[in-house]
Design a protein around this motif. Sequence first.
Motif, PDB file in Angstrom:
ATOM      1  N   UNK A   1      40.215  36.937  36.189  1.00 37.77           N
ATOM      2  CA  UNK A   1      38.949  37.315  35.559  1.00 37.77           C
ATOM      3  C   UNK A   1      38.327  38.447  36.361  1.00 37.77           C
ATOM      4  N   UNK A   2      37.753  39.404  35.645  1.00 36.51           N
ATOM      5  CA  UNK A   2      37.195  40.606  36.245  1.00 36.51           C
ATOM      6  C   UNK A   2      35.674  40.584  36.142  1.00 36.51           C
ATOM      7  N   UNK A   3      35.038  40.999  37.232  1.00 40.30           N
ATOM      8  CA  UNK A   3      33.600  41.272  37.202  1.00 40.30           C
ATOM      9  C   UNK A   3      33.477  42.776  37.413  1.00 40.30           C
ATOM     10  N   UNK A   4      33.141  43.526  36.373  1.00 32.69           N
ATOM     11  CA  UNK A   4      33.013  44.975  36.543  1.00 32.69           C
ATOM     12  C   UNK A   4      31.929  45.293  37.572  1.00 32.69           C
ATOM     13  N   UNK A   5      32.131  46.330  38.354  1.00 33.50           N
ATOM     14  CA  UNK A   5      31.156  46.711  39.363  1.00 33.50           C
ATOM     15  C   UNK A   5      29.840  47.140  38.733  1.00 33.50           C
ATOM     16  N   UNK A   6      29.839  47.376  37.440  1.00 32.30           N
ATOM     17  CA  UNK A   6      28.607  47.757  36.749  1.00 32.30           C
ATOM     18  C   UNK A   6      27.785  46.539  36.330  1.00 32.30           C
ATOM     19  N   UNK A   7      28.299  45.332  36.577  1.00 33.76           N
ATOM     20  CA  UNK A   7      27.583  44.118  36.208  1.00 33.76           C
ATOM     21  C   UNK A   7      26.298  43.993  37.018  1.00 33.76           C
ATOM     22  N   UNK A   8      25.179  43.853  36.315  1.00 31.84           N
ATOM     23  CA  UNK A   8      23.899  43.698  36.997  1.00 31.84           C
ATOM     24  C   UNK A   8      23.594  42.232  37.284  1.00 31.84           C
ATOM     25  N   UNK A   9      24.396  41.323  36.712  1.00 33.64           N
ATOM     26  CA  UNK A   9      24.164  39.896  36.906  1.00 33.64           C
ATOM     27  C   UNK A   9      24.806  39.351  38.172  1.00 33.64           C
ATOM     28  N   UNK A  10      25.662  40.136  38.774  1.00 33.42           N
ATOM     29  CA  UNK A  10      26.354  39.662  39.973  1.00 33.42           C
ATOM     30  C   UNK A  10      26.458  40.826  40.938  1.00 33.42           C
ATOM     31  N   UNK A  11      25.616  40.835  41.939  1.00 36.58           N
ATOM     32  CA  UNK A  11      25.602  41.948  42.884  1.00 36.58           C
ATOM     33  C   UNK A  11      26.021  41.507  44.277  1.00 36.58           C
ATOM     34  N   UNK A  12      26.457  40.259  44.409  1.00 39.57           N
ATOM     35  CA  UNK A  12      26.868  39.727  45.704  1.00 39.57           C
ATOM     36  C   UNK A  12      28.145  40.432  46.162  1.00 39.57           C
ATOM     37  N   UNK A  13      28.080  41.090  47.300  1.00 45.07           N
ATOM     38  CA  UNK A  13      29.276  41.679  47.894  1.00 45.07           C
ATOM     39  C   UNK A  13      29.824  40.648  48.873  1.00 45.07           C
ATOM     40  N   UNK A  14      31.054  40.309  48.719  1.00 45.54           N
ATOM     41  CA  UNK A  14      31.617  39.260  49.563  1.00 45.54           C
ATOM     42  C   UNK A  14      33.041  39.577  49.963  1.00 45.54           C
ATOM     43  N   UNK A  15      33.515  38.900  50.933  1.00 54.81           N
ATOM     44  CA  UNK A  15      34.879  39.010  51.402  1.00 54.81           C
ATOM     45  C   UNK A  15      35.747  38.040  50.590  1.00 54.81           C
ATOM     46  N   UNK A  16      37.075  38.154  50.711  1.00 51.23           N
ATOM     47  CA  UNK A  16      37.939  37.213  49.981  1.00 51.23           C
ATOM     48  C   UNK A  16      37.611  35.765  50.352  1.00 51.23           C
ATOM     49  N   UNK A  17      37.558  34.912  49.331  1.00 50.88           N
ATOM     50  CA  UNK A  17      37.204  33.514  49.501  1.00 50.88           C
ATOM     51  C   UNK A  17      38.217  32.661  48.749  1.00 50.88           C
ATOM     52  N   UNK A  18      38.649  31.584  49.381  1.00 50.36           N
ATOM     53  CA  UNK A  18      39.519  30.601  48.720  1.00 50.36           C
ATOM     54  C   UNK A  18      38.845  29.249  48.845  1.00 50.36           C
ATOM     55  N   UNK A  19      38.545  28.624  47.716  1.00 52.92           N
ATOM     56  CA  UNK A  19      37.877  27.330  47.696  1.00 52.92           C
ATOM     57  C   UNK A  19      38.877  26.302  47.182  1.00 52.92           C
ATOM     58  N   UNK A  20      39.251  25.352  48.034  1.00 53.20           N
ATOM     59  CA  UNK A  20      40.166  24.286  47.643  1.00 53.20           C
ATOM     60  C   UNK A  20      39.364  23.013  47.475  1.00 53.20           C
ATOM     61  N   UNK A  21      39.310  22.511  46.263  1.00 55.77           N
ATOM     62  CA  UNK A  21      38.556  21.302  45.981  1.00 55.77           C
ATOM     63  C   UNK A  21      39.379  20.374  45.125  1.00 55.77           C
ATOM     64  N   UNK A  22      38.999  19.111  45.142  1.00 55.46           N
ATOM     65  CA  UNK A  22      39.743  18.137  44.359  1.00 55.46           C
ATOM     66  C   UNK A  22      38.924  16.910  44.054  1.00 55.46           C
ATOM     67  N   UNK A  23      39.609  15.807  43.822  1.00 50.91           N
ATOM     68  CA  UNK A  23      38.948  14.576  43.412  1.00 50.91           C
ATOM     69  C   UNK A  23      38.178  13.910  44.554  1.00 50.91           C
ATOM     70  N   UNK A  24      38.480  14.266  45.801  1.00 48.71           N
ATOM     71  CA  UNK A  24      37.761  13.723  46.956  1.00 48.71           C
ATOM     72  C   UNK A  24      36.941  14.858  47.565  1.00 48.71           C
TER      73      UNK A  24
END
Length: 114
Positions: A37-60
């Motif tokens: 999924x792409x967030x175009x840099x022209x999006x005004x709804x998401x301006x958070x600049x962030x580094x690469x993030x990996x979120x591992x979540x599950x049932x616990x």
Amino acid sequence: MPRSGTATSREGQNPRASARGASQLLEAAERPTVTLKVIPFTSEDFVEATQPVFYAGGVVPQLDTVQVDSAVGGVFLGMGTQLKKYGTLLDLAERVALSAEHSRRFIHDITREL
């Protein structure tokens, strides 16, 4: 379910390298376990600049972990407020992102411009 987010820009990059990278993204998006999924840099709804993030979540939820990459190395985060911050950030990113189909078309159109 693992989720990750990375920001990339094509400004100042070699056009051939950018096109090659975009083609690799499109190829990866064909895998059944990958959603691109792409967030175009022209999006005004998401301006958070962030580094690469990996979120591992599950049932616990107590086992959920976030890996944040930076120029000085990766950091694993596993405590409540840190997890909540990055979970909220990724939720917001998903809400403003183009659909998977529109994202593939967006990348394809950029590749043709290069």
